[in-house]
Design a protein around this motif. Structure first.
Motif, PDB file in Angstrom:
ATOM      1  N   VAL A  29       0.848  -1.204   0.000  1.00  0.00           N
ATOM      2  CA  VAL A  29       0.000   0.000   0.000  1.00  0.00           C
ATOM      3  C   VAL A  29       0.880   1.249   0.000  1.00  0.00           C
ATOM      4  O   VAL A  29       0.623   2.210  -0.744  1.00  0.00           O
ATOM      5  CB  VAL A  29      -0.964  -0.018   1.214  1.00  0.00           C
ATOM      6  CG1 VAL A  29      -1.637   1.321   1.403  1.00  0.00           C
ATOM      7  CG2 VAL A  29      -1.984  -1.120   1.064  1.00  0.00           C
ATOM      8  N   CYS A  30       1.929   1.238   0.790  1.00  0.00           N
ATOM      9  CA  CYS A  30       2.850   2.383   0.831  1.00  0.00           C
ATOM     10  C   CYS A  30       3.529   2.583  -0.525  1.00  0.00           C
ATOM     11  O   CYS A  30       3.663   3.703  -1.009  1.00  0.00           O
ATOM     12  CB  CYS A  30       3.879   2.148   1.938  1.00  0.00           C
ATOM     13  SG  CYS A  30       4.974   3.566   2.194  1.00  0.00           S
ATOM     14  N   PHE A  31       3.918   1.451  -1.143  1.00  0.00           N
ATOM     15  CA  PHE A  31       4.549   1.533  -2.456  1.00  0.00           C
ATOM     16  C   PHE A  31       3.579   2.098  -3.499  1.00  0.00           C
ATOM     17  O   PHE A  31       3.948   2.966  -4.290  1.00  0.00           O
ATOM     18  CB  PHE A  31       5.038   0.134  -2.876  1.00  0.00           C
ATOM     19  CG  PHE A  31       5.609   0.074  -4.251  1.00  0.00           C
ATOM     20  CD1 PHE A  31       6.872   0.586  -4.518  1.00  0.00           C
ATOM     21  CD2 PHE A  31       4.885  -0.495  -5.296  1.00  0.00           C
ATOM     22  CE1 PHE A  31       7.388   0.535  -5.797  1.00  0.00           C
ATOM     23  CE2 PHE A  31       5.399  -0.544  -6.560  1.00  0.00           C
ATOM     24  CZ  PHE A  31       6.656  -0.036  -6.822  1.00  0.00           C
ATOM     25  N   LEU A  32       2.347   1.615  -3.486  1.00  0.00           N
ATOM     26  CA  LEU A  32       1.339   2.104  -4.437  1.00  0.00           C
ATOM     27  C   LEU A  32       1.043   3.587  -4.221  1.00  0.00           C
ATOM     28  O   LEU A  32       0.884   4.351  -5.192  1.00  0.00           O
ATOM     29  CB  LEU A  32       0.064   1.270  -4.338  1.00  0.00           C
ATOM     30  CG  LEU A  32       0.151  -0.165  -4.873  1.00  0.00           C
ATOM     31  CD1 LEU A  32      -1.165  -0.905  -4.631  1.00  0.00           C
ATOM     32  CD2 LEU A  32       0.490  -0.159  -6.347  1.00  0.00           C
ATOM     33  N   LEU A  33       0.966   4.001  -2.972  1.00  0.00           N
ATOM     34  CA  LEU A  33       0.726   5.415  -2.681  1.00  0.00           C
ATOM     35  C   LEU A  33       1.883   6.281  -3.183  1.00  0.00           C
ATOM     36  O   LEU A  33       1.675   7.346  -3.773  1.00  0.00           O
ATOM     37  CB  LEU A  33       0.515   5.640  -1.187  1.00  0.00           C
ATOM     38  CG  LEU A  33      -0.873   5.265  -0.639  1.00  0.00           C
ATOM     39  CD1 LEU A  33      -0.895   5.450   0.875  1.00  0.00           C
ATOM     40  CD2 LEU A  33      -1.931   6.110  -1.288  1.00  0.00           C
ATOM     41  N   SER A  34       3.115   5.837  -2.955  1.00  0.00           N
ATOM     42  CA  SER A  34       4.256   6.646  -3.391  1.00  0.00           C
ATOM     43  C   SER A  34       4.339   6.677  -4.920  1.00  0.00           C
ATOM     44  O   SER A  34       4.648   7.711  -5.518  1.00  0.00           O
ATOM     45  CB  SER A  34       5.551   6.137  -2.769  1.00  0.00           C
ATOM     46  OG  SER A  34       5.929   4.905  -3.346  1.00  0.00           O
ATOM     47  N   VAL A  35       4.057   5.566  -5.589  1.00  0.00           N
ATOM     48  CA  VAL A  35       4.073   5.541  -7.055  1.00  0.00           C
ATOM     49  C   VAL A  35       2.968   6.440  -7.600  1.00  0.00           C
ATOM     50  O   VAL A  35       3.171   7.212  -8.541  1.00  0.00           O
ATOM     51  CB  VAL A  35       3.935   4.087  -7.574  1.00  0.00           C
ATOM     52  CG1 VAL A  35       3.638   4.065  -9.070  1.00  0.00           C
ATOM     53  CG2 VAL A  35       5.188   3.288  -7.275  1.00  0.00           C
ATOM     54  N   GLY A  36       1.775   6.359  -7.002  1.00  0.00           N
ATOM     55  CA  GLY A  36       0.648   7.211  -7.446  1.00  0.00           C
ATOM     56  C   GLY A  36       0.952   8.688  -7.244  1.00  0.00           C
ATOM     57  O   GLY A  36       0.671   9.530  -8.106  1.00  0.00           O
ATOM     58  N   ALA A  37       1.552   9.019  -6.080  1.00  0.00           N
ATOM     59  CA  ALA A  37       1.877  10.416  -5.797  1.00  0.00           C
ATOM     60  C   ALA A  37       2.944  10.925  -6.776  1.00  0.00           C
ATOM     61  O   ALA A  37       2.844  12.030  -7.312  1.00  0.00           O
ATOM     62  CB  ALA A  37       2.345  10.576  -4.355  1.00  0.00           C
ATOM     63  N   SER A  38       3.971  10.117  -7.018  1.00  0.00           N
ATOM     64  CA  SER A  38       5.022  10.565  -7.937  1.00  0.00           C
ATOM     65  C   SER A  38       4.476  10.662  -9.365  1.00  0.00           C
ATOM     66  O   SER A  38       4.841  11.579 -10.117  1.00  0.00           O
ATOM     67  CB  SER A  38       6.242   9.638  -7.870  1.00  0.00           C
ATOM     68  OG  SER A  38       5.920   8.350  -8.361  1.00  0.00           O
ATOM     69  N   ALA A  39       3.587   9.753  -9.757  1.00  0.00           N
ATOM     70  CA  ALA A  39       2.990   9.829 -11.099  1.00  0.00           C
ATOM     71  C   ALA A  39       2.126  11.083 -11.207  1.00  0.00           C
ATOM     72  O   ALA A  39       2.144  11.784 -12.237  1.00  0.00           O
ATOM     73  CB  ALA A  39       2.164   8.577 -11.381  1.00  0.00           C
ATOM     74  N   GLY A  40       1.358  11.398 -10.189  1.00  0.00           N
ATOM     75  CA  GLY A  40       0.521  12.604 -10.190  1.00  0.00           C
ATOM     76  C   GLY A  40       1.362  13.871 -10.274  1.00  0.00           C
ATOM     77  O   GLY A  40       1.051  14.793 -11.038  1.00  0.00           O
ATOM     78  N   ILE A  41       2.423  13.933  -9.490  1.00  0.00           N
ATOM     79  CA  ILE A  41       3.296  15.109  -9.516  1.00  0.00           C
ATOM     80  C   ILE A  41       3.976  15.234 -10.883  1.00  0.00           C
ATOM     81  O   ILE A  41       4.077  16.328 -11.442  1.00  0.00           O
ATOM     82  CB  ILE A  41       4.332  15.031  -8.370  1.00  0.00           C
ATOM     83  CG1 ILE A  41       3.620  15.215  -7.019  1.00  0.00           C
ATOM     84  CG2 ILE A  41       5.423  16.070  -8.549  1.00  0.00           C
ATOM     85  CD1 ILE A  41       4.505  14.951  -5.821  1.00  0.00           C
ATOM     86  N   THR A  42       4.414  14.104 -11.434  1.00  0.00           N
ATOM     87  CA  THR A  42       5.052  14.126 -12.765  1.00  0.00           C
ATOM     88  C   THR A  42       4.066  14.619 -13.813  1.00  0.00           C
ATOM     89  O   THR A  42       4.413  15.439 -14.669  1.00  0.00           O
ATOM     90  CB  THR A  42       5.562  12.714 -13.128  1.00  0.00           C
ATOM     91  OG1 THR A  42       6.448  12.254 -12.118  1.00  0.00           O
ATOM     92  CG2 THR A  42       6.260  12.725 -14.481  1.00  0.00           C
ATOM     93  N   PHE A  43       2.840  14.114 -13.771  1.00  0.00           N
ATOM     94  CA  PHE A  43       1.813  14.551 -14.733  1.00  0.00           C
ATOM     95  C   PHE A  43       1.554  16.046 -14.581  1.00  0.00           C
ATOM     96  O   PHE A  43       1.457  16.764 -15.566  1.00  0.00           O
ATOM     97  CB  PHE A  43       0.517  13.758 -14.512  1.00  0.00           C
ATOM     98  CG  PHE A  43      -0.593  14.177 -15.411  1.00  0.00           C
ATOM     99  CD1 PHE A  43      -0.592  13.843 -16.758  1.00  0.00           C
ATOM    100  CD2 PHE A  43      -1.650  14.945 -14.924  1.00  0.00           C
ATOM    101  CE1 PHE A  43      -1.617  14.239 -17.593  1.00  0.00           C
ATOM    102  CE2 PHE A  43      -2.677  15.355 -15.758  1.00  0.00           C
ATOM    103  CZ  PHE A  43      -2.666  14.993 -17.100  1.00  0.00           C
ATOM    104  N   TRP A  44       1.455  16.511 -13.342  1.00  0.00           N
ATOM    105  CA  TRP A  44       1.189  17.939 -13.102  1.00  0.00           C
ATOM    106  C   TRP A  44       2.325  18.814 -13.629  1.00  0.00           C
ATOM    107  O   TRP A  44       2.112  19.834 -14.267  1.00  0.00           O
ATOM    108  CB  TRP A  44       0.964  18.167 -11.611  1.00  0.00           C
ATOM    109  CG  TRP A  44       0.682  19.594 -11.266  1.00  0.00           C
ATOM    110  CD1 TRP A  44      -0.443  20.295 -11.525  1.00  0.00           C
ATOM    111  CD2 TRP A  44       1.571  20.509 -10.626  1.00  0.00           C
ATOM    112  NE1 TRP A  44      -0.329  21.581 -11.085  1.00  0.00           N
ATOM    113  CE2 TRP A  44       0.915  21.741 -10.516  1.00  0.00           C
ATOM    114  CE3 TRP A  44       2.863  20.404 -10.118  1.00  0.00           C
ATOM    115  CZ2 TRP A  44       1.493  22.854  -9.937  1.00  0.00           C
ATOM    116  CZ3 TRP A  44       3.422  21.512  -9.530  1.00  0.00           C
ATOM    117  CH2 TRP A  44       2.747  22.717  -9.450  1.00  0.00           C
ATOM    118  N   LEU A  45       3.573  18.394 -13.360  1.00  0.00           N
ATOM    119  CA  LEU A  45       4.723  19.158 -13.842  1.00  0.00           C
ATOM    120  C   LEU A  45       4.809  19.137 -15.364  1.00  0.00           C
ATOM    121  O   LEU A  45       5.137  20.140 -15.994  1.00  0.00           O
ATOM    122  CB  LEU A  45       6.021  18.611 -13.223  1.00  0.00           C
ATOM    123  CG  LEU A  45       6.222  18.878 -11.729  1.00  0.00           C
ATOM    124  CD1 LEU A  45       7.479  18.170 -11.227  1.00  0.00           C
ATOM    125  CD2 LEU A  45       6.310  20.366 -11.470  1.00  0.00           C
TER     126      LEU A  45
END
Length: 183
Positions: A29-45
């Protein structure tokens, strides 16, 4: 007590088995959350970079249009300056032309025609008094003289308008009428 120990051992074994599963699920769950957060930030940037690229493109297009408009305005100003120079030359020609003289001559001619028509009108009236039973032809000729006089007055007012450039003043002048007697 052996039974109790077996039960404790069984609980310890099942607890030990549950701990790694819960730990694995927690890590997942922690891994999925960190991957989702980094993907979201990458998409936003990435999308903000696209926006800045679009803004840069739009700004360059606007700059191009602005420079084209400035160039067009400069060309129009140059053309206007040339036209002003030509306008002054034309004004000089108009001031020194004989157009005003011709207008004055034409106005004088119209005034002479009006005076002639008034005399003719009076003469027809006088002739009608001398000749018996002349009422009908006198009325016809007086009417035609009135039409000619009216047309001459309109031409004169139009010429005065050309001469001064002012709107014509309504004239209160009515053609002179001869006293006619019906014989």
């Amino acid at each position: 007590m052996a039974k109790l120990t077996d039960e404790n051992e069984a609980l310890d074994v099942s607890a030990k088995k549950k701990k790694p599963i819960a730990l694995i699920i927690g890590f997942a769950v922690c891994f999925l959350l960190s991957v989702g957060a980094s993907a979201g930030i990458t998409f936003w940037l990435t999308s903000s970079q696209n926006n800045s690229q679009q803004l840069t493109t739009l700004q360059s297009q606007l700059d191009t249009q602005l420079s084209a408009m400035r160039q067009s305005i400069e060309q129009q100003n140059t053309t206007l300056s040339a036209m002003r120079g030509e306008n002054e030359t034309l004004r000089t020609y108009l001031r020194h032309s004989s157009a005003d003289s011709i207008k004055n001559i034409m106005i004088n001619q119209e005034e002479n025609i009006q005076a002639y028509l008034s005399v003719m009108r009076q003469a027809i009236g006088d002739l009608a008094e001398i000749v018996p039973r002349s009422t009908e032809w006198e009325t016809t000729y007086q009417y035609q003289m009135d039409l000619a006089l009216k047309s001459s007055m309109e031409r004169a007012s139009l010429l005065r308008l050309l001469k001064t450039g002012e709107p014509p003043k309504p004239s209160d002048a009515v053609p002179a009428q001869s006293p006619s007697t019906n014989n």
